[in-house]
Design an enzyme around this catalytic site. Structure first.
Site, PDB file in Angstrom:
ATOM      1  N   GLY A 149       0.789  -1.228   0.000  1.00 16.55           N
ATOM      2  CA  GLY A 149       0.000   0.000   0.000  1.00 16.55           C
ATOM      3  C   GLY A 149       0.817   1.272   0.000  1.00 16.55           C
ATOM      4  O   GLY A 149       1.945   1.311   0.478  1.00 16.55           O
ATOM      5  N   ASN A 152      -1.491   7.199   1.459  1.00 13.23           N
ATOM      6  CA  ASN A 152      -2.553   8.211   1.506  1.00 13.23           C
ATOM      7  C   ASN A 152      -3.894   7.688   2.020  1.00 13.23           C
ATOM      8  O   ASN A 152      -4.656   8.428   2.611  1.00 13.23           O
ATOM      9  CB  ASN A 152      -2.715   8.892   0.138  1.00 13.23           C
ATOM     10  CG  ASN A 152      -2.963   7.907  -0.965  1.00 13.23           C
ATOM     11  OD1 ASN A 152      -2.788   6.698  -0.798  1.00 13.23           O
ATOM     12  ND2 ASN A 152      -3.373   8.409  -2.115  1.00 13.23           N
ATOM     13  N   PRO A 176       1.894  -2.473   4.569  1.00 12.33           N
ATOM     14  CA  PRO A 176       1.522  -1.058   4.458  1.00 12.33           C
ATOM     15  C   PRO A 176       2.744  -0.215   4.126  1.00 12.33           C
ATOM     16  O   PRO A 176       3.881  -0.688   4.251  1.00 12.33           O
ATOM     17  CB  PRO A 176       1.039  -0.701   5.874  1.00 12.33           C
ATOM     18  CG  PRO A 176       1.066  -1.959   6.678  1.00 12.33           C
ATOM     19  CD  PRO A 176       1.910  -2.948   5.952  1.00 12.33           C
ATOM     20  N   GLU A 249      -1.807  -0.038  -9.299  1.00 10.02           N
ATOM     21  CA  GLU A 249      -2.539   1.241  -9.171  1.00 10.02           C
ATOM     22  C   GLU A 249      -1.492   2.317  -8.921  1.00 10.02           C
ATOM     23  O   GLU A 249      -1.017   2.474  -7.790  1.00 10.02           O
ATOM     24  CB  GLU A 249      -3.522   1.173  -7.998  1.00 10.02           C
ATOM     25  CG  GLU A 249      -4.654   0.187  -8.181  1.00 10.02           C
ATOM     26  CD  GLU A 249      -5.636   0.609  -9.253  1.00 10.02           C
ATOM     27  OE1 GLU A 249      -5.506   1.710  -9.817  1.00 10.02           O
ATOM     28  OE2 GLU A 249      -6.543  -0.189  -9.548  1.00 10.02           O
ATOM     29  N   CYS A 283      -4.194   9.975  -5.786  1.00 10.71           N
ATOM     30  CA  CYS A 283      -3.584   9.589  -7.059  1.00 10.71           C
ATOM     31  C   CYS A 283      -4.355  10.095  -8.267  1.00 10.71           C
ATOM     32  O   CYS A 283      -3.786  10.432  -9.286  1.00 10.71           O
ATOM     33  CB  CYS A 283      -3.474   8.081  -7.123  1.00 10.71           C
ATOM     34  SG  CYS A 283      -5.043   7.278  -6.790  1.00 10.71           S
ATOM     35  N   GLU A 457      -9.343  -2.098  -9.815  1.00 10.99           N
ATOM     36  CA  GLU A 457      -9.829  -2.466  -8.495  1.00 10.99           C
ATOM     37  C   GLU A 457     -11.325  -2.188  -8.442  1.00 10.99           C
ATOM     38  O   GLU A 457     -11.883  -1.462  -9.268  1.00 10.99           O
ATOM     39  CB  GLU A 457      -9.097  -1.666  -7.414  1.00 10.99           C
ATOM     40  CG  GLU A 457      -7.622  -2.066  -7.339  1.00 10.99           C
ATOM     41  CD  GLU A 457      -6.934  -1.693  -6.046  1.00 10.99           C
ATOM     42  OE1 GLU A 457      -6.865  -0.495  -5.745  1.00 10.99           O
ATOM     43  OE2 GLU A 457      -6.445  -2.614  -5.351  1.00 10.99           O
TER      44      GLU A 457
HETATM   45  P1  NDP Z   1       5.724   4.451  -3.264  1.00  8.97           P
HETATM   46  O1  NDP Z   1       5.732   3.989  -4.661  1.00  8.97           O
HETATM   47  O2  NDP Z   1       6.903   5.151  -2.730  1.00  8.97           O
HETATM   48  O3  NDP Z   1       5.471   3.214  -2.307  1.00  8.97           O
HETATM   49  C1  NDP Z   1       4.354   2.363  -2.447  1.00  8.97           C
HETATM   50  C2  NDP Z   1       4.573   1.112  -1.618  1.00  8.97           C
HETATM   51  O4  NDP Z   1       5.562   0.277  -2.245  1.00  8.97           O
HETATM   52  C3  NDP Z   1       5.096   1.386  -0.219  1.00  8.97           C
HETATM   53  O5  NDP Z   1       4.527   0.461   0.673  1.00  8.97           O
HETATM   54  C4  NDP Z   1       6.577   1.156  -0.391  1.00  8.97           C
HETATM   55  O6  NDP Z   1       7.217   0.879   0.813  1.00  8.97           O
HETATM   56  C5  NDP Z   1       6.574  -0.039  -1.315  1.00  8.97           C
HETATM   57  N1  NDP Z   1       7.826  -0.255  -2.036  1.00  8.97           N
HETATM   58  C6  NDP Z   1       8.806   0.642  -2.334  1.00  8.97           C
HETATM   59  N2  NDP Z   1       9.786   0.048  -3.054  1.00  8.97           N
HETATM   60  C7  NDP Z   1       9.430  -1.251  -3.234  1.00  8.97           C
HETATM   61  C8  NDP Z   1      10.026  -2.369  -3.899  1.00  8.97           C
HETATM   62  N3  NDP Z   1      11.180  -2.268  -4.555  1.00  8.97           N
HETATM   63  N4  NDP Z   1       9.373  -3.552  -3.867  1.00  8.97           N
HETATM   64  C9  NDP Z   1       8.181  -3.661  -3.236  1.00  8.97           C
HETATM   65  N5  NDP Z   1       7.577  -2.648  -2.574  1.00  8.97           N
HETATM   66  C10 NDP Z   1       8.186  -1.446  -2.578  1.00  8.97           C
HETATM   67  O7  NDP Z   1       4.414   5.328  -3.137  1.00  8.97           O
HETATM   68  P2  NDP Z   1       3.966   6.271  -1.935  1.00  8.97           P
HETATM   69  O8  NDP Z   1       3.757   5.475  -0.708  1.00  8.97           O
HETATM   70  O9  NDP Z   1       4.889   7.436  -1.926  1.00  8.97           O
HETATM   71  O10 NDP Z   1       2.514   6.730  -2.442  1.00  8.97           O
HETATM   72  C11 NDP Z   1       2.320   7.744  -3.354  1.00  8.97           C
HETATM   73  C12 NDP Z   1       2.132   7.198  -4.763  1.00  8.97           C
HETATM   74  O11 NDP Z   1       1.082   6.258  -4.792  1.00  8.97           O
HETATM   75  C13 NDP Z   1       1.749   8.268  -5.744  1.00  8.97           C
HETATM   76  O12 NDP Z   1       2.470   8.127  -6.941  1.00  8.97           O
HETATM   77  C14 NDP Z   1       0.287   7.990  -6.010  1.00  8.97           C
HETATM   78  O13 NDP Z   1      -0.172   8.462  -7.234  1.00  8.97           O
HETATM   79  C15 NDP Z   1       0.208   6.526  -5.878  1.00  8.97           C
HETATM   80  N6  NDP Z   1      -1.152   6.125  -5.569  1.00  8.97           N
HETATM   81  C16 NDP Z   1      -1.892   5.492  -6.528  1.00  8.97           C
HETATM   82  C17 NDP Z   1      -3.206   5.162  -6.300  1.00  8.97           C
HETATM   83  C18 NDP Z   1      -4.011   4.435  -7.333  1.00  8.97           C
HETATM   84  O14 NDP Z   1      -4.953   3.766  -6.967  1.00  8.97           O
HETATM   85  N7  NDP Z   1      -3.713   4.524  -8.597  1.00  8.97           N
HETATM   86  C19 NDP Z   1      -3.861   5.499  -5.035  1.00  8.97           C
HETATM   87  C20 NDP Z   1      -2.994   6.120  -4.089  1.00  8.97           C
HETATM   88  C21 NDP Z   1      -1.687   6.438  -4.370  1.00  8.97           C
HETATM   89  P3  NDP Z   1       7.767   2.087   1.709  1.00  8.97           P
HETATM   90  O15 NDP Z   1       6.735   3.131   1.778  1.00  8.97           O
HETATM   91  O16 NDP Z   1       7.992   1.452   2.987  1.00  8.97           O
HETATM   92  O17 NDP Z   1       8.991   2.553   0.979  1.00  8.97           O
END
Ligand code: NDP
Length: 474
Positions: A149, A152, A176, A249, A283, A457
């Site tokens: 996840g 947000n 998460p 997503e 997003c 989704e």
């Molecule tokens: P990130 O891409 O930074 O992180 C998303 C998740 O992936 C986090 O749990 C993160 O862990 C994890 N992660 C990071 N690197 C890896 C890896 N190499 N392998 C597996 N998991 C990994 O996104 P944000 O949390 O910053 O969220 C913001 C982004 O999410 C925006 O771009 C937004 O547009 C998008 N988003 C899309 C939505 C949609 O439905 N389309 C809805 C909501 C947001 P950790 O945080 O611990 O680094």
């Protein structure tokens, strides 16, 4: 610490601690105060989570679908009964105002559990007559799914992924965001209180590396990620190595097109909702607001007045309309993009400043005279920053709206519904609105095209993404 969970992880039906993992501080974005401390999952814990999920999934898949659905619906009822407590936790986890979380987070999670709980027993195959022979199909679960996840919507994202996965007979291990680790633990606790057998929804904490370990494990059949495009590329590539199913997503830079004949106050309301709700950390936000030239100055004048009337404040105060950004790092990123906007010549109409004080607050910000090549018109900002661009003709705005690598969402405001359908029909986006913005009920498919994602989704479409077809020739 006012939001300390019983333990960092939830595995096999119980809270589990493992102090061997690195410590992650959970910070309340409104004050900068540390409200909880959790530990990252160690490799042994990740293994335990996956092993228990794989074990539990075998029996779960054999259960009558209606029984699976009943458990999810019971969980939805518990969530609704505990909405205030869960909303307060969501506010502490994210900094979003209680005014929003009371109506948009746990409630939306409950909607998904009810919807997919009800759908569980409706999933059927087909029979295909072949002269004297016959083929029939069965929709089977995939097995163990991994959910990862963003920060947000931590409750909603956990539920949007868990509900269809569990309804159709899968197990899920959920990681998460490291920034918001608290809410998914509550979802796990409530699912088990509702009768979900141990192991079917496990939560493990950690940064990207923990997500990476989950995604590449041989026991995993599917990965569903909500996150940014760069993370999506990495996770998609890792999943491809094991030929796993994916739902991605990802981010966006969505166009919101406002024609001269639109109801101006409605359109401004849509633009504000699509840029300032959740302090802009959504997003699907319509962050490129294309306004037709004839109404641009009137639009900006009213937009400025209404934006300056937004109440920023302590998120727990129900009168607060906008809270802080989720973290200091996100605030710095957004401030730097605001500086870039100014440096590249966009006109600052209102906002642009960080509020004094300990929290991570930025004023709702509007830029006008934005051009297509400016950084603030091309990069996802994920903060309360609206870019207003002007346009003359329909064909021109469609071409400019589509000139992006993203394709998550799009919106059109006009009183001419023929034009609305014609324009929407040509926009490259997965989730669109006409004379509205950012409404995402569980009944409607949600997801993006182009770099914004793969799969959908919610809605009936989720069946495709959490089951696989077995075809049987008789
Ligand atoms: P990130 O891409 O930074 O992180 C998303 C998740 O992936 C986090 O749990 C993160 O862990 C994890 N992660 C990071 N690197 C890896 C890896 N190499 N392998 C597996 N998991 C990994 O996104 P944000 O949390 O910053 O969220 C913001 C982004 O999410 C925006 O771009 C937004 O547009 C998008 N988003 C899309 C939505 C949609 O439905 N389309 C809805 C909501 C947001 P950790 O945080 O611990 O680094």
């Amino acid at each position: 610490m006012r939001a300390q969970p019983k333990a960092s992880h939830f595995i096999d039906g119980a809270y589990v601690e493992d102090t061997g993992g690195a410590v992650m501080d959970v910070v309340y974005a409104a004050t900068g105060e540390v409200i909880a401390r959790v530990h990252e999952a160690t490799p042994a814990l990740i293994d335990r989570a996956l092993a228990s999920a794989a074990r539990a999934q075998r029996d779960w898949a054999r259960l009558m679908p209606v029984e699976r659905g009943r458990i999810l619906q019971r969980a939805a009822a518990i969530i609704r009964a505990r909405n205030r407590e869960l909303s307060e936790l969501e506010t502490l986890d994210t900094g979003k105002p209680l005014q929003e979380t009371l109506v948009a987070d746990a409630t939306s999670g409950a909607d998904a559990l009810e919807y997919f709980g009800g759908m569980a027993a409706t999933v059927t195959g087909e029979t295909i007559p072949l002269g004297r022979d016959l083929v029939y199909t069965i929709r089977e679960p995939l097995g163990v799914c991994v959910g990862i996840g963003a920060w947000n919507y931590p409750t909603q994202i956990a539920c949007w992924k868990a509900a269809p996965a569990l309804a159709f007979g899968n197990a899920m291990v959920f990681k998460p965001s490291e920034v918001t680790p608290l809410c998914a633990l509550k979802v796990a606790e409530i699912l088990h209180e509702a009768g979900l057998p141990a192991g079917l929804f496990n939560v493990v904490q950690g940064r990207g590396a923990v997500g990476g370990a989950l995604v590449s494990d041989a026991r995993v059949a599917k990965v569903s990620l909500t996150g940014s495009v760069p993370t999506g590329r990495k996770v998609y590539a890792a999943a491809a190595d094991g030929v796993r199913h994916v739902t991605m997503e990802l981010g966006g830079k969505s166009p919101l097109i406002i024609f001269e004949d639109a109801d101006l106050e409605d359109a401004i309301g849509g633009a504000m909702l699509g840029n300032f709700y959740s302090a802009g950390q959504v997003c699907s936000n319509g962050t490129r607001v294309f306004v037709q030239r004839g109404i641009k100055e009137r639009f900006l004048k009213r937009l400025k007045a209404r934006t300056e009337a937004i109440t920023l404040g302590e998120p727990m105060d129900e009168a607060t309309q906008m809270g802080p950004l989720v973290s200091a790092a996100q605030m710095e990123k957004v401030l730097s993009l605001i500086d870039t906007g100014k440096a590249e010549g966009a006109r600052l109409v209102t906002g642009g400043l960080r509020l004094n004080g300990p929290g991570f607050y930025i004023q709702p910000t509007v830029f006008a005279d934005v051009t297509d090549t400016m950084t603030i018109a091309r990069e996802e900002i994920f903060g309360p920053v609206m870019a207003v661009l002007e346009f003359d003709s329909e064909d021109e705005v469609i071409a400019r709206a589509n000139d992006t690598e993203f394709g998550l969402s799009a919106g059109v405001f006009t009183r001419d519904l023929t034009r609305a359908h014609r324009v929407i029909g040509q926009l490259q986006a997965g989730t669109c609105w006409i004379n509205a913005y950012n409404l995402s009920p569980v009944e409607a498919p949600f997801g993006g095209s182009k770099m914004s994602g793969v799969g959908r989704e919610n809605s009936r479409a989720a069946v495709e993404h959490y089951t696989q077809i077995k075809s049987v020739y008789l």
